[in-house]
Write a protein that holds these residues in place. Structure first.
Motif, PDB file in Angstrom:
ATOM      1  N   ASN A 214       0.842  -1.176   0.000  1.00 57.43           N
ATOM      2  CA  ASN A 214       0.000   0.000   0.000  1.00 57.43           C
ATOM      3  C   ASN A 214       0.883   1.234   0.000  1.00 57.43           C
ATOM      4  O   ASN A 214       1.341   1.688   1.041  1.00 57.43           O
ATOM      5  CB  ASN A 214      -0.902  -0.018   1.235  1.00 57.43           C
ATOM      6  CG  ASN A 214      -1.898   1.118   1.221  1.00 57.43           C
ATOM      7  OD1 ASN A 214      -1.894   1.962   0.343  1.00 57.43           O
ATOM      8  ND2 ASN A 214      -2.763   1.133   2.231  1.00 57.43           N
ATOM      9  N   LEU A 215       1.124   1.823  -1.176  1.00 54.38           N
ATOM     10  CA  LEU A 215       2.067   2.923  -1.293  1.00 54.38           C
ATOM     11  C   LEU A 215       1.669   4.166  -0.498  1.00 54.38           C
ATOM     12  O   LEU A 215       2.538   4.811   0.099  1.00 54.38           O
ATOM     13  CB  LEU A 215       2.275   3.269  -2.771  1.00 54.38           C
ATOM     14  CG  LEU A 215       3.060   2.215  -3.568  1.00 54.38           C
ATOM     15  CD1 LEU A 215       3.166   2.638  -5.024  1.00 54.38           C
ATOM     16  CD2 LEU A 215       4.453   2.002  -2.991  1.00 54.38           C
ATOM     17  N   PRO A 216       0.376   4.579  -0.473  1.00 55.18           N
ATOM     18  CA  PRO A 216       0.029   5.743   0.350  1.00 55.18           C
ATOM     19  C   PRO A 216       0.356   5.535   1.822  1.00 55.18           C
ATOM     20  O   PRO A 216       0.511   6.492   2.579  1.00 55.18           O
ATOM     21  CB  PRO A 216      -1.489   5.882   0.142  1.00 55.18           C
ATOM     22  CG  PRO A 216      -1.739   5.264  -1.194  1.00 55.18           C
ATOM     23  CD  PRO A 216      -0.777   4.113  -1.268  1.00 55.18           C
ATOM     24  N   PHE A 217       0.475   4.269   2.222  1.00 55.71           N
ATOM     25  CA  PHE A 217       0.799   3.950   3.611  1.00 55.71           C
ATOM     26  C   PHE A 217       2.159   4.517   3.993  1.00 55.71           C
ATOM     27  O   PHE A 217       2.401   4.823   5.167  1.00 55.71           O
ATOM     28  CB  PHE A 217       0.782   2.429   3.772  1.00 55.71           C
ATOM     29  CG  PHE A 217       1.233   1.933   5.124  1.00 55.71           C
ATOM     30  CD1 PHE A 217       0.354   1.913   6.193  1.00 55.71           C
ATOM     31  CD2 PHE A 217       2.521   1.460   5.311  1.00 55.71           C
ATOM     32  CE1 PHE A 217       0.757   1.444   7.438  1.00 55.71           C
ATOM     33  CE2 PHE A 217       2.933   0.986   6.542  1.00 55.71           C
ATOM     34  CZ  PHE A 217       2.040   0.982   7.605  1.00 55.71           C
ATOM     35  N   ILE A 218       3.051   4.680   3.024  1.00 53.22           N
ATOM     36  CA  ILE A 218       4.406   5.150   3.318  1.00 53.22           C
ATOM     37  C   ILE A 218       4.374   6.505   4.011  1.00 53.22           C
ATOM     38  O   ILE A 218       4.953   6.693   5.073  1.00 53.22           O
ATOM     39  CB  ILE A 218       5.239   5.251   2.023  1.00 53.22           C
ATOM     40  CG1 ILE A 218       5.389   3.880   1.377  1.00 53.22           C
ATOM     41  CG2 ILE A 218       6.605   5.855   2.308  1.00 53.22           C
ATOM     42  CD1 ILE A 218       6.074   3.927   0.025  1.00 53.22           C
ATOM     43  N   VAL A 219       3.680   7.473   3.405  1.00 50.63           N
ATOM     44  CA  VAL A 219       3.672   8.836   3.924  1.00 50.63           C
ATOM     45  C   VAL A 219       2.935   8.911   5.252  1.00 50.63           C
ATOM     46  O   VAL A 219       3.433   9.489   6.222  1.00 50.63           O
ATOM     47  CB  VAL A 219       3.022   9.798   2.906  1.00 50.63           C
ATOM     48  CG1 VAL A 219       2.927  11.200   3.491  1.00 50.63           C
ATOM     49  CG2 VAL A 219       3.819   9.806   1.614  1.00 50.63           C
ATOM     50  N   THR A 220       1.730   8.319   5.314  1.00 47.61           N
ATOM     51  CA  THR A 220       0.933   8.415   6.531  1.00 47.61           C
ATOM     52  C   THR A 220       1.568   7.633   7.682  1.00 47.61           C
ATOM     53  O   THR A 220       1.532   8.071   8.832  1.00 47.61           O
ATOM     54  CB  THR A 220      -0.496   7.912   6.290  1.00 47.61           C
ATOM     55  OG1 THR A 220      -0.460   6.564   5.798  1.00 47.61           O
ATOM     56  CG2 THR A 220      -1.215   8.784   5.268  1.00 47.61           C
ATOM     57  N   ASN A 221       2.169   6.497   7.372  1.00 43.88           N
ATOM     58  CA  ASN A 221       2.808   5.711   8.424  1.00 43.88           C
ATOM     59  C   ASN A 221       4.046   6.418   8.961  1.00 43.88           C
ATOM     60  O   ASN A 221       4.331   6.362  10.166  1.00 43.88           O
ATOM     61  CB  ASN A 221       3.201   4.335   7.881  1.00 43.88           C
ATOM     62  CG  ASN A 221       3.667   3.396   8.983  1.00 43.88           C
ATOM     63  OD1 ASN A 221       2.965   3.147   9.948  1.00 43.88           O
ATOM     64  ND2 ASN A 221       4.882   2.880   8.837  1.00 43.88           N
ATOM     65  N   LEU A 222       4.772   7.102   8.075  1.00 44.20           N
ATOM     66  CA  LEU A 222       5.949   7.849   8.515  1.00 44.20           C
ATOM     67  C   LEU A 222       5.543   8.965   9.475  1.00 44.20           C
ATOM     68  O   LEU A 222       6.199   9.181  10.504  1.00 44.20           O
ATOM     69  CB  LEU A 222       6.691   8.422   7.306  1.00 44.20           C
ATOM     70  CG  LEU A 222       7.966   9.223   7.606  1.00 44.20           C
ATOM     71  CD1 LEU A 222       8.968   8.372   8.355  1.00 44.20           C
ATOM     72  CD2 LEU A 222       8.572   9.759   6.307  1.00 44.20           C
ATOM     73  N   ALA A 223       4.448   9.662   9.150  1.00 43.71           N
ATOM     74  CA  ALA A 223       3.967  10.730  10.028  1.00 43.71           C
ATOM     75  C   ALA A 223       3.582  10.168  11.391  1.00 43.71           C
ATOM     76  O   ALA A 223       3.892  10.759  12.435  1.00 43.71           O
ATOM     77  CB  ALA A 223       2.771  11.430   9.383  1.00 43.71           C
ATOM     78  N   ARG A 224       2.911   9.019  11.392  1.00 41.47           N
ATOM     79  CA  ARG A 224       2.518   8.396  12.652  1.00 41.47           C
ATOM     80  C   ARG A 224       3.739   7.943  13.455  1.00 41.47           C
ATOM     81  O   ARG A 224       3.801   8.136  14.676  1.00 41.47           O
ATOM     82  CB  ARG A 224       1.605   7.198  12.387  1.00 41.47           C
ATOM     83  CG  ARG A 224       1.183   6.461  13.647  1.00 41.47           C
ATOM     84  CD  ARG A 224       0.294   5.289  13.345  1.00 41.47           C
ATOM     85  NE  ARG A 224       0.956   4.284  12.525  1.00 41.47           N
ATOM     86  CZ  ARG A 224       0.377   3.163  12.111  1.00 41.47           C
ATOM     87  NH1 ARG A 224      -0.878   2.913  12.425  1.00 41.47           N
ATOM     88  NH2 ARG A 224       1.041   2.300  11.365  1.00 41.47           N
ATOM     89  N   ASP A 225       4.725   7.353  12.779  1.00 39.15           N
ATOM     90  CA  ASP A 225       5.926   6.888  13.471  1.00 39.15           C
ATOM     91  C   ASP A 225       6.679   8.042  14.139  1.00 39.15           C
ATOM     92  O   ASP A 225       7.168   7.917  15.263  1.00 39.15           O
ATOM     93  CB  ASP A 225       6.860   6.167  12.493  1.00 39.15           C
ATOM     94  CG  ASP A 225       6.351   4.795  12.107  1.00 39.15           C
ATOM     95  OD1 ASP A 225       5.410   4.299  12.773  1.00 39.15           O
ATOM     96  OD2 ASP A 225       6.889   4.207  11.147  1.00 39.15           O
ATOM     97  N   GLN A 226       6.778   9.169  13.412  1.00 38.20           N
ATOM     98  CA  GLN A 226       7.470  10.331  13.967  1.00 38.20           C
ATOM     99  C   GLN A 226       6.749  10.846  15.208  1.00 38.20           C
ATOM    100  O   GLN A 226       7.368  11.144  16.237  1.00 38.20           O
ATOM    101  CB  GLN A 226       7.539  11.438  12.907  1.00 38.20           C
ATOM    102  CG  GLN A 226       8.462  11.136  11.746  1.00 38.20           C
ATOM    103  CD  GLN A 226       9.918  11.324  12.087  1.00 38.20           C
ATOM    104  OE1 GLN A 226      10.352  12.391  12.532  1.00 38.20           O
ATOM    105  NE2 GLN A 226      10.721  10.287  11.902  1.00 38.20           N
ATOM    106  N   GLN A 227       5.435  10.918  15.109  1.00 40.91           N
ATOM    107  CA  GLN A 227       4.623  11.395  16.223  1.00 40.91           C
ATOM    108  C   GLN A 227       4.747  10.474  17.435  1.00 40.91           C
ATOM    109  O   GLN A 227       4.949  10.921  18.565  1.00 40.91           O
ATOM    110  CB  GLN A 227       3.171  11.482  15.761  1.00 40.91           C
ATOM    111  CG  GLN A 227       2.204  12.061  16.771  1.00 40.91           C
ATOM    112  CD  GLN A 227       0.786  12.042  16.239  1.00 40.91           C
ATOM    113  OE1 GLN A 227       0.276  11.002  15.832  1.00 40.91           O
ATOM    114  NE2 GLN A 227       0.141  13.188  16.233  1.00 40.91           N
ATOM    115  N   THR A 228       4.667   9.172  17.177  1.00 35.76           N
ATOM    116  CA  THR A 228       4.729   8.187  18.255  1.00 35.76           C
ATOM    117  C   THR A 228       6.086   8.210  18.955  1.00 35.76           C
ATOM    118  O   THR A 228       6.165   8.225  20.191  1.00 35.76           O
ATOM    119  CB  THR A 228       4.470   6.774  17.709  1.00 35.76           C
ATOM    120  OG1 THR A 228       3.186   6.732  17.085  1.00 35.76           O
ATOM    121  CG2 THR A 228       4.516   5.733  18.809  1.00 35.76           C
TER     122      THR A 228
END
Length: 266
Positions: A7-21
């Motif tokens: 799931n390519l869109p997952f890259i951007v959104t998951n990165l944002a979540r990882d940074q926040q977490t």
């Protein structure tokens, strides 16, 4: 595998979540975390010396590792149909590195912080490894029963481990945690909710989205949002909420909706 692996869109959104977490769960070294961001990009992309060190220390793992058995079955099925796995491998590599990035950034920042504090290289590496493993959801941590549940309900363990990480951070340093939670989660969440419910058209759209979607994601309704032929909304920005945090954020979002004259139960 499609949940994250392909799931390519997952890259951007998951990165944002990882940074926040990671930023929220850090106990020390927040300034170093920001400073480490540029150099970590290159280390992650080229798998440089720091990356290799982190791997040897056991600091690097991704949610994609959990899907390897399923991916193997998928790959075998594709081979039977005569298709190429070239693109599949490239997508896996991009997504895997996007998840490695924040863990390596965490490792580098924590190591540099403790070296500045006078710790030895070995002691700093140990501290950095623990931080990289624990400040994001530790995908590898689960009991036998937990692994069975995770096989039936993919990534359910991420929520459990995410909650564990938040609770540990909140208990260890409540004031520090509260300050960072306000800055990284609550303030942006309130701003998004006020935006979504601040206009009648946006309000209709956000109310049309399922509670499941709203509990799992921070959703921004853009001015160009519209329904597609399948009856789903395009033009929405969705950022997955950090694992285990929706129990805190969703009631606040619903309170804002109610305050704006929207009954969340109706």
């Amino acid at each position: 595998t499609g949940t994250t692996g392909l799931n390519l869109p997952f890259i951007v959104t998951n990165l944002a979540r990882d940074q926040q977490t990671s930023l929220l769960n850090m106990q020390k070294g927040e300034l170093e975390f920001f400073k480490a961001a540029p150099s970590t990009i290159f280390e992650t992309l080229k798998h440089g010396d720091l990356y290799k060190e982190a791997v040897r220390q056991g600091a690097i793992s991704t949610s994609f590792d959990l899907t390897k058995p399923n991916l193997k079955q998928t790959a075998e099925g594709i081979r039977k149909k005569g298709a190429s796995l070239g693109k599949l491998s490239k997508i896996e590599d991009v997504i895997g590195r996007s998840e490695e990035y924040t863990r390596l950034q965490q490792y580098k920042a924590t190591k540099e912080y403790w070296i500045k504090k006078g710790f030895s290289e070995e002691q700093a590496r140990t501290k950095a490894t623990i931080a990289a493993q624990q400040n994001s959801a530790d995908f590898a941590r689960a009991g036998d029963f937990g692994r069975v549940i995770n096989a039936i309900m993919p990534y359910s363990n991420a929520g459990v481990q995410g909650t564990r990480a938040y609770l540990r951070s909140a208990i260890t340093n409540p004031k520090r945690y509260a300050l960072k939670a306000t800055g990284t989660i609550l303030t942006p969440m309130v701003a998004v909710a006020l935006w979504n419910y601040g206009d009648e058209e946006r309000e209709k759209i956000i109310n049309d989205i399922s509670d499941f979607e709203k509990q799992a994601n921070f959703i921004i309704v853009t001015p160009w949002a519209k329904k597609n032929d399948e009856g789903k909304w395009d033009g929405l920005v969705k950022v997955p909420k950090p694992p285990g945090i929706s129990a805190l954020t969703y009631p606040i979002e619903q309170t804002i909706a109610w305050a704006k004259g929207n009954d969340p139960i109706a």
